[in-house]
Design a protein around this motif. Structure first.
Motif: not given
Length: 358
Positions: A260, A255-256, A326, A324, A252
């Motif tokens: 993001q 990705w996050r 989660t 994502l 993440e």
């Protein structure tokens, strides 16, 4: 004479009936035997590949002790995956097609494999982990036990990445504004800092060349979750440095935090080729692309000063968007999507060797 002939006729008739009866009994026995033999030797793939029944996925225990609701037809209601029954009641073990075991709890000794239960023929056991190999513990004792791997690795039986890039629909082809009101060149959020980690060494070298703002428990400057992305968005670059250099290990942090957060990720962890395989071109900067960390730092400085070149690192957003992962339920439901195409008789004779093949 007439009496003798009558007796002969009766005996002949009795013999005929007896032969017919024996033939009928023999036929029934043979038929029953063939059916029984067929049922006993029928490959499990015959029933497993049938699309007329649900596939039952039993999660033996919830990862990290955090459970989610399994009410209703979860896989269909949430993810549009049909004929997938996701359960966590251990009493359903005899009827489960796949039993999933999360590695962390096995390593910690919180849970054990149910060797005391008779394992149904055709049932497959799945080993699941999102950890880098170095954190998976001793897997040598799991030789010849698991039939399936469920991890972030692209070569796993079921690949469950931390995130992925999806094509935008025609009506989504809008590019988000690239936030250019940035106040910091590079930032890094880190809690688990270890001097021996490669990422720590790279950070030390890079911070000697360019300013790097550091957040997280390590610096006693933690970010609450609501402030994470707004803070990162104020930086030109985010150090998406993994704590392990492992095959396909992209978390993440990219990705996050980076994608993001609206910043260009500077990545380190998996080999360059692994990033190229799953990410849009010109959307990230890999440490391995530079002869030295000094060269990397100078490149970041030059790029931040050239707004046009910097904005080109966001053109991928015209066609692509980030998804994502989660929710463990989505990862588990994914098993059903690929269940019928998986090898029926696969066994990991050396799980440890496979996991550590980085």
């Amino acid at each position: 004479m007439g009496c003798h002939n009558t007796k002969k006729s009766v005996l002949s008739s009795m013999k005929t009936r007896l032969v017919i009866s024996l033939l009928c009994v023999l036929s029934l026995c043979l038929l029953n035997g063939w059916q029984t033999r067929f049922q006993a030797t029928e490959p499990s793939s015959f029933s497993n590949r049938s699309s007329s029944r649900d596939v039952t996925i039993l999660l033996w225990y919830w990862p990290f002790g955090r459970s989610f609701s399994l009410q209703g037809d979860v896989c269909w209601d949430l993810y549009r995956i049909p004929r997938c029954r996701l359960v966590d009641q251990r009493s359903l073990f005899p009827s489960a097609d796949v039993v999933v075991f999360h590695n962390r709890e096995l390593v910690q000794g919180i849970h054990k494999l149910p060797f005391d239960l008779p394992r149904p023929q055709g049932q497959r056991w799945a080993w699941m982990s999102l950890e880098a190999p170095v954190n998976n513990g001793n897997l040598g004792k799991y030789a010849n036990i698991f039939n399936m791997t469920v991890t972030y690795r692209r070569d796993a039986d079921i690949t469950i990445p931390y995130g992925e890039i999806l094509s935008k629909a025609a009506d989504e082809h809008l590019v988000d504004d690239v936030p250019l009101n940035k106040s910091s060149l590079a930032c890094w959020v880190v809690s688990n800092y270890r001097n021996q980690h490669k990422r720590s060494q790279v950070y030390k070298e890079l911070s000697a060349v360019v300013p790097v703002k550091v957040y997280g428990r390590w610096t006693k400057n933690p970010l609450p979750s609501r402030a994470l992305l707004p803070t990162i968005s104020g930086c030109y670059f985010y150090l998406a440095f993994e704590n392990s250099l492992s095959k396909d290990y992209i978390t993440e942090k990219l990705w996050r935090n980076a994608y993001q957060g609206g910043v260009v990720p500077v990545v380190m962890g998996a080999p360059l080729g692994d990033y190229k395989a799953v990410l849009p071109p010109n959307s990230f900067i890999h440490v391995d692309e530079f002869a030295s960390i000094k060269d990397l730092g100078e490149y970041l400085q030059q790029l931040a000063e050239d707004k046009k070149r910097y904005s080109e690192y966001f053109t991928w957003k015209r066609q692509w968007k980030v998804k994502l992962y989660t929710d463990w339920r989505e990862r588990l439901c994914k098993i059903c999507s690929q269940y019928n195409s998986l090898p029926q008789q696969k066994v990991y004779t050396d799980l440890e060797a496979w996991v550590n093949n980085t």
